[in-house]
Design a protein around this motif. Structure first.
Motif, PDB file in Angstrom:
ATOM      1  N   PHE A  31      36.233  41.256  42.803  1.00  0.00           N
ATOM      2  CA  PHE A  31      37.287  40.307  42.479  1.00  0.00           C
ATOM      3  C   PHE A  31      37.236  39.079  43.389  1.00  0.00           C
ATOM      4  O   PHE A  31      37.744  38.012  43.040  1.00  0.00           O
ATOM      5  N   MET A  36      39.023  35.975  36.387  1.00  0.00           N
ATOM      6  CA  MET A  36      39.238  36.870  35.259  1.00  0.00           C
ATOM      7  C   MET A  36      40.209  36.268  34.261  1.00  0.00           C
ATOM      8  O   MET A  36      41.077  35.461  34.621  1.00  0.00           O
ATOM      9  N   ASN A  55      39.926  34.095  41.818  1.00  0.00           N
ATOM     10  CA  ASN A  55      39.572  35.019  42.892  1.00  0.00           C
ATOM     11  C   ASN A  55      40.590  34.963  44.026  1.00  0.00           C
ATOM     12  O   ASN A  55      40.752  35.924  44.770  1.00  0.00           O
ATOM     13  N   SER A  72      47.492  40.737  36.470  1.00  0.00           N
ATOM     14  CA  SER A  72      47.396  41.180  37.854  1.00  0.00           C
ATOM     15  C   SER A  72      46.106  41.947  38.067  1.00  0.00           C
ATOM     16  O   SER A  72      45.466  42.395  37.108  1.00  0.00           O
ATOM     17  N   LYS A  73      45.757  42.098  39.330  1.00  0.00           N
ATOM     18  CA  LYS A  73      44.556  42.836  39.702  1.00  0.00           C
ATOM     19  C   LYS A  73      44.970  44.075  40.494  1.00  0.00           C
ATOM     20  O   LYS A  73      45.883  44.007  41.318  1.00  0.00           O
ATOM     21  N   ASN A  78      38.598  47.921  40.799  1.00  0.00           N
ATOM     22  CA  ASN A  78      38.243  46.705  40.080  1.00  0.00           C
ATOM     23  C   ASN A  78      38.842  46.751  38.677  1.00  0.00           C
ATOM     24  O   ASN A  78      38.122  46.800  37.678  1.00  0.00           O
ATOM     25  N   LEU A  80      41.709  45.030  36.059  1.00  0.00           N
ATOM     26  CA  LEU A  80      42.576  43.915  35.704  1.00  0.00           C
ATOM     27  C   LEU A  80      43.634  44.433  34.740  1.00  0.00           C
ATOM     28  O   LEU A  80      43.335  45.261  33.880  1.00  0.00           O
ATOM     29  N   CYS A  97      39.177  41.162  27.558  1.00  0.00           N
ATOM     30  CA  CYS A  97      39.062  40.855  28.974  1.00  0.00           C
ATOM     31  C   CYS A  97      37.756  40.083  29.180  1.00  0.00           C
ATOM     32  O   CYS A  97      36.745  40.379  28.508  1.00  0.00           O
TER      33      CYS A  97
END
Length: 120
Positions: A31, A36, A55, A72-73, A78, A80, A97
């Protein structure tokens, strides 16, 4: 090579909620290096950008979903997420995605998509 696998789609009534997940993997993927995004495409419609996260964590949202969707991450994986609340029938679409190295403008990596259907 980056692989993206979405999950969490389904059918829900208007006003309901869903959370989409996107599991990212690949030798070079982190990330910290990738930006993303979530995109969607309804039948006979063009693909549209729904939400993005950089990032560094900066987020953007399409006007149609502001205040209802949250990108959100995951903290330890890893993964999303796209939390979708107050869903409307017009949110019905295939959701994708996507990932790009942050120095690129275009997204070269895409998942297979997950269907979201909202009934009135």
């Amino acid at each position: 090579h980056v692989q993206l696998v979405e999950s969490g789609g389904g059918s829900v009534q208007a006003g309901g909620s869903l959370r989409l997940s996107c599991a990212a993997s690949g030798y070079t993927f982190t990330f910290s290096r990738y930006c993303m995004g979530w995109f969607r495409q309804a039948p006979d419609e063009s693909r549209e950008q729904v939400a993005t996260v950089s990032n560094s964590g900066t987020t953007t949202y399409a006007e149609a979903v502001k205040g209802r969707f949250t990108i959100s991450k995951g903290n330890t994986k890893n993964t999303l997420y796209l939390q979708m609340n107050s869903l409307k029938p017009e949110d019905t679409a295939m959701y994708y995605c996507a990932a790009r190295p942050c120095w690129l403008d275009d997204y070269p990596h895409w998942g297979q998509g997950t269907q979201v259907t909202v009934s009135s």
